[in-house]
Design an enzyme around this catalytic site. Structure first.
Site, PDB file in Angstrom:
ATOM      1  N   TRP A   5      23.380   7.029   6.548  1.00 32.15           N
ATOM      2  CA  TRP A   5      24.787   6.637   6.398  1.00 32.15           C
ATOM      3  C   TRP A   5      25.517   7.506   5.389  1.00 32.15           C
ATOM      4  O   TRP A   5      25.004   7.762   4.299  1.00 32.15           O
ATOM      5  CB  TRP A   5      24.842   5.182   5.924  1.00 32.15           C
ATOM      6  CG  TRP A   5      26.190   4.751   5.436  1.00 32.15           C
ATOM      7  CD1 TRP A   5      26.678   4.832   4.155  1.00 32.15           C
ATOM      8  CD2 TRP A   5      27.241   4.169   6.219  1.00 32.15           C
ATOM      9  NE1 TRP A   5      27.959   4.335   4.095  1.00 32.15           N
ATOM     10  CE2 TRP A   5      28.326   3.916   5.352  1.00 32.15           C
ATOM     11  CE3 TRP A   5      27.358   3.826   7.575  1.00 32.15           C
ATOM     12  CZ2 TRP A   5      29.520   3.329   5.792  1.00 32.15           C
ATOM     13  CZ3 TRP A   5      28.559   3.245   8.003  1.00 32.15           C
ATOM     14  CH2 TRP A   5      29.611   3.014   7.125  1.00 32.15           C
ATOM     15  N   MET A   6      26.756   7.912   5.737  1.00 30.43           N
ATOM     16  CA  MET A   6      27.644   8.582   4.775  1.00 30.43           C
ATOM     17  C   MET A   6      29.028   7.966   4.903  1.00 30.43           C
ATOM     18  O   MET A   6      29.497   7.722   6.006  1.00 30.43           O
ATOM     19  CB  MET A   6      27.728  10.083   5.090  1.00 30.43           C
ATOM     20  CG  MET A   6      28.815  10.809   4.282  1.00 30.43           C
ATOM     21  SD  MET A   6      28.845  12.599   4.578  1.00 30.43           S
ATOM     22  CE  MET A   6      29.417  12.674   6.266  1.00 30.43           C
ATOM     23  N   ASN A   7      29.684   7.719   3.756  1.00 32.61           N
ATOM     24  CA  ASN A   7      31.117   7.403   3.827  1.00 32.61           C
ATOM     25  C   ASN A   7      31.929   8.346   2.939  1.00 32.61           C
ATOM     26  O   ASN A   7      31.913   9.554   3.226  1.00 32.61           O
ATOM     27  CB  ASN A   7      31.421   5.909   3.671  1.00 32.61           C
ATOM     28  CG  ASN A   7      30.867   5.212   2.454  1.00 32.61           C
ATOM     29  OD1 ASN A   7      29.668   5.198   2.238  1.00 32.61           O
ATOM     30  ND2 ASN A   7      31.723   4.611   1.675  1.00 32.61           N
ATOM     31  N   ASP A   8      32.610   7.863   1.918  1.00 37.04           N
ATOM     32  CA  ASP A   8      33.626   8.681   1.239  1.00 37.04           C
ATOM     33  C   ASP A   8      33.127  10.037   0.725  1.00 37.04           C
ATOM     34  O   ASP A   8      32.049  10.110   0.131  1.00 37.04           O
ATOM     35  CB  ASP A   8      34.160   7.948   0.005  1.00 37.04           C
ATOM     36  CG  ASP A   8      34.572   6.520   0.274  1.00 37.04           C
ATOM     37  OD1 ASP A   8      34.466   6.069   1.415  1.00 37.04           O
ATOM     38  OD2 ASP A   8      35.004   5.852  -0.691  1.00 37.04           O
ATOM     39  N   SER A  18      32.484   5.564  -5.366  1.00 37.02           N
ATOM     40  CA  SER A  18      33.242   6.823  -5.321  1.00 37.02           C
ATOM     41  C   SER A  18      33.820   7.264  -6.655  1.00 37.02           C
ATOM     42  O   SER A  18      34.017   6.461  -7.567  1.00 37.02           O
ATOM     43  CB  SER A  18      34.368   6.693  -4.300  1.00 37.02           C
ATOM     44  OG  SER A  18      33.803   6.692  -3.015  1.00 37.02           O
ATOM     45  N   ARG A  74      38.399   0.506  -8.837  1.00 36.77           N
ATOM     46  CA  ARG A  74      37.462   1.570  -8.443  1.00 36.77           C
ATOM     47  C   ARG A  74      38.135   2.897  -8.073  1.00 36.77           C
ATOM     48  O   ARG A  74      39.333   2.979  -7.921  1.00 36.77           O
ATOM     49  CB  ARG A  74      36.593   1.091  -7.279  1.00 36.77           C
ATOM     50  CG  ARG A  74      37.328   0.577  -6.063  1.00 36.77           C
ATOM     51  CD  ARG A  74      36.311   0.049  -5.030  1.00 36.77           C
ATOM     52  NE  ARG A  74      36.942  -0.458  -3.827  1.00 36.77           N
ATOM     53  CZ  ARG A  74      37.281  -1.738  -3.626  1.00 36.77           C
ATOM     54  NH1 ARG A  74      37.083  -2.639  -4.568  1.00 36.77           N
ATOM     55  NH2 ARG A  74      37.846  -2.115  -2.494  1.00 36.77           N
ATOM     56  N   ASP A  75      37.278   3.908  -7.912  1.00 36.25           N
ATOM     57  CA  ASP A  75      37.617   5.228  -7.373  1.00 36.25           C
ATOM     58  C   ASP A  75      38.507   6.070  -8.301  1.00 36.25           C
ATOM     59  O   ASP A  75      39.639   6.429  -7.940  1.00 36.25           O
ATOM     60  CB  ASP A  75      38.290   5.093  -5.987  1.00 36.25           C
ATOM     61  CG  ASP A  75      37.518   4.184  -5.030  1.00 36.25           C
ATOM     62  OD1 ASP A  75      36.294   4.079  -5.207  1.00 36.25           O
ATOM     63  OD2 ASP A  75      38.134   3.580  -4.134  1.00 36.25           O
ATOM     64  N   GLU A 120      42.551   1.809  -2.565  1.00 38.92           N
ATOM     65  CA  GLU A 120      41.283   2.500  -2.728  1.00 38.92           C
ATOM     66  C   GLU A 120      41.543   4.005  -2.820  1.00 38.92           C
ATOM     67  O   GLU A 120      42.555   4.520  -2.332  1.00 38.92           O
ATOM     68  CB  GLU A 120      40.368   2.226  -1.522  1.00 38.92           C
ATOM     69  CG  GLU A 120      39.924   0.774  -1.422  1.00 38.92           C
ATOM     70  CD  GLU A 120      38.699   0.625  -0.515  1.00 38.92           C
ATOM     71  OE1 GLU A 120      37.615   0.350  -1.043  1.00 38.92           O
ATOM     72  OE2 GLU A 120      38.823   0.795   0.702  1.00 38.92           O
TER      73      GLU A 120
END
Ligand SMILES: *[C@@H]1O[C@H](CO)[C@@H](O)[C@H](O)[C@H]1NC(C)=O
Ligand SMILES: *[C@@H]1O[C@H](CO)[C@@H](O)[C@H](O)[C@H]1NC(C)=O
Ligand SMILES: *[C@@H]1O[C@H](CO)[C@@H](O)[C@H](O)[C@H]1NC(C)=O
Ligand SMILES: *[C@@H]1O[C@H](CO)[C@@H](O)[C@H](O)[C@H]1NC(C)=O
Ligand SMILES: *[C@@H]1O[C@H](CO)[C@@H](O)[C@H](O)[C@H]1NC(C)=O
Length: 579
Positions: A42-45, A106, A171-172, A227
């Site tokens: 799995w990969m996201n941001d 992130s 966050r982020d 986000e």
């Protein structure tokens, strides 16, 4: 073998390239040839993109344990010399401290004035509270920055009774910038309980001791959680871009990823350095009415300044459109968009995006057309693109009989809705015309990317761009929502260009020279390998001129090695020496 060494070799094992499986075989028809993805899982941001000592780095939200999201999320890491070919590195860091034990989420990189890159990232702490942490390179002489160390001072920013920040919505952190007073500033996404979106501002002299500013940099009511904010200057005098702390002949851009819609919206405006607030220009509101960086599958994007080529580059997470069971079966999930150069358009009120020029290094066979008339109702195959599943197509159209355009209904204000309702079988004066990509031999399956032109009154036109996945696969379980956007172009004055990057399961399209981007994920069952075709079509009742068409087959880039077999063993590999 010490414990650390054992761990390291286990880690390397998980990256071993299984050459047998690496051929684009029928078991993995959706892996990409030149879009970034990890060897598996799995990969996201995208996180902390940067260039350091001439090496490009991309970190990413990565689950080393499987193809679905997991709380044990880490910072995956890859490096590149050209932003096209990527080598996997061991993850930069994983949950280990009380301040990130429930996940390393992130964040961004800031390059300090002495050249040292520093990562600010969100950790989920022991109490499941979102906090901001810092990590620094262990060895700044290593251009690959393979080892990172977390500060014992973490967390640097945390919700508490005084600041009233919601511990589930904090966050982020962005790349920090330095103000005229020599203090660093950074924003962190948040929202209040009554859905006011916030870019919480923090300041610091030394990058470690951060103090919350009295006001957020910007906020907007009823937008929900912000986000992955991104805040950067753009030049008002050219397409060259600027380092994040630059001032002068600039506008500022604030991008937020709205969790309530899962889209990325930007505004262009001014940053008041005295008051430390950002004010969008007239006509922009930082909510779901703002323009989007992409009108398809694209979220949690982030830019960085590439001081090698004086440009700003955008990465965005391109999610799957398939059910989780399919992701588990294929052993991976998530792509990054092809890196895009991003800059302020001449109008001063829109951003333009374009695939970075390095894509040209992948070009092989070229097919070129000059001036071809696309008669009403015609569909013409683009022969000679040897690998139509991995191609770069750039076409420009000129439409003559604009007076034949249908009048747009005043209620048609939602472009995605018009694209979804008006399918290709509906004939109108002008369009749909465009490309049919990933088309099977029998034309059972195809993904179409096209324009339609409407009249709003006698002299003004509306250009609609659509990316229609409804026929993209015989598999009915995928999300096949059709995407659409209006392109701010006057077809009576300008040609209408469409550039589409095709890569197995992703179709990334740039309309009007990069004014509008639409990214789609598709999973054809028939249009695979040799059985993939490319067409130009015009289903309208008026002919349209193709002023020029250039199509290139693209060879595969080296993307983090090829597929990893979950069963490969260290002993079988000859590729360890690449580390
Ligand atoms: C978690 O909460 C407890 C009780 O409120 C507190 O004592 C502790 O310091 C918190 N831990 C962290 C890492 O914030
Ligand atoms: C730091 O990196 C440089 C360049 O890769 C290397 O030569 C050196 O041995 C490294 N130092 C340590 C302490 O690992
Ligand atoms: C952190 O910065 C604030 C504001 O500049 C200052 O008041 C405070 O003393 C600093 N704390 C430390 C530990 O340096
Ligand atoms: C990712 O895709 C899945 C499957 O289509 C969908 O359920 C999910 O909401 C998407 N998430 C984001 C952040 O786009
Ligand atoms: C057409 O619409 C534009 C903007 O909506 C307006 O400025 C223009 O006057 C209109 N022209 C006619 C002929 O109604």
């Amino acid at each position: 073998m010490g414990k650390t060494l054992l761990l390291l070799s286990l880690l390397l094992c998980s990256f071993i390239i299984d050459l047998e499986a690496s051929r684009q075989d029928l078991n993995q028809p959706y892996r990409t040839g030149y879009h970034f993805q990890p060897p598996s899982n799995w990969m996201n941001d995208p996180n902390g993109p940067m260039v350091y000592k001439g090496i490009y780095h991309l970190f990413y939200q990565y689950n080393p344990y499987g193809a679905v999201w997991d709380v044990r999320i880490v910072w995956g890491h890859s490096t590149s010399l050209d932003l096209v070919n990527w080598t996997p590195q061991p993850p930069a860091f994983s949950p280990s401290q009380p301040s990130d034990i429930n996940g390393c989420w992130s964040g961004s990189v800031t390059i300090l004035p002495n050249g040292t890159p520093v990562i600010l990232y969100t950790g989920i702490d022991q109490n499941k509270s979102q906090v901001q942490n810092v990590a620094v390179p262990v060895n700044i002489s290593d251009p690959y920055l393979r080892e990172w160390s977390k500060s014992p001072a973490n967390p640097l920013m945390a919700p508490n009774a005084v600041n009233g920040i919601n511990p589930d919505r904090f966050r982020d952190p962005t790349t920090a910038w330095m103000g005229h007073d020599g203090e660093w500033r950074v924003i962190v996404g948040s929202s209040t309980d009554d859905r006011r979106g916030l870019a919480v501002l923090y300041k610091s002299r030394d990058f470690f001791n951060w103090t919350q500013a009295t006001k957020p940099l910007h906020h907007e009511d009823l937008t929900g959680m912000w986000e992955c904010p991104d805040f950067f200057p753009v030049s008002i005098t050219g397409t060259d871009c600027l380092e994040t702390s630059s001032f002068g002949e600039v506008k500022h851009v604030l991008k937020v990823s709205l969790i309530e819609t899962l889209h990325d919206y930007y505004t262009i405006g001014s940053y008041d350095r005295e008051k430390d607030v950002y004010v969008p220009d007239h006509g922009f509101v930082q909510d779901g009415s703002a323009p989007r960086l992409d009108y398809g599958k694209f979220y949690a994007s982030k830019t960085f300044y590439d001081d090698v080529k004086k440009r700003r580059i955008l990465w965005g997470w391109v999610n799957e459109s398939s059910p989780a069971k399919d992701d588990i079966e294929k052993g991976w999930s998530g792509l990054q968009s092809f890196p895009r150069k991003i800059w302020l358009g001449e109008s001063g009120n829109e951003l333009l995006q374009w695939p970075i020029e390095e894509i040209e290094t992948l070009r092989e066979t070229q097919v070129k057309w000059d001036n071809k008339v696309l008669k009403a109702g015609s569909t013409i195959q683009v022969h000679g693109v040897t690998a139509a599943q991995q191609a770069d197509v750039d076409v420009s159209f000129k439409v003559k009989d604009l007076e034949k355009a249908d009048v747009i209904e005043p209620s048609w204000t939602d472009p995605q809705k018009i694209c979804s309702e008006e399918d290709l079988s509906v004939k109108s004066g002008l369009g749909p015309f465009g490309l049919m990509v990933l088309t099977s031999n029998d034309m059972e399956e195809y993904t179409s990317v096209y324009f339609r032109i409407f009249k709003s009154n006698d002299t003004k036109y509306v250009v609609l761009m659509c990316s229609d996945q409804s026929r993209s696969s015989l598999n009915e379980e995928n999300d096949k929502a059709t995407f659409g956007a209006f392109v701010a172009i006057d077809p009576s004055q300008e040609t209408l260009s469409l550039r589409t990057l095709i890569d197995h399961s992703i179709v990334e399209s740039y309309g009007g020279g990069g004014k509008v981007c639409i990214t789609s994920r598709v999973y054809p069952k028939l249009a695979i390998g040799e059985n993939t075709n490319l067409f130009v079509f015009n289903k309208g009742t008026q002919s349209v001129d193709v002023l020029g068409l250039n199509a290139w087959s693209l060879k595969s880039a080296q993307i983090n090695g090829e597929r990893v077999s979950p069963f490969s063993e260290c002993e079988d590999s000859h590729s360890l020496n690449q580390y």
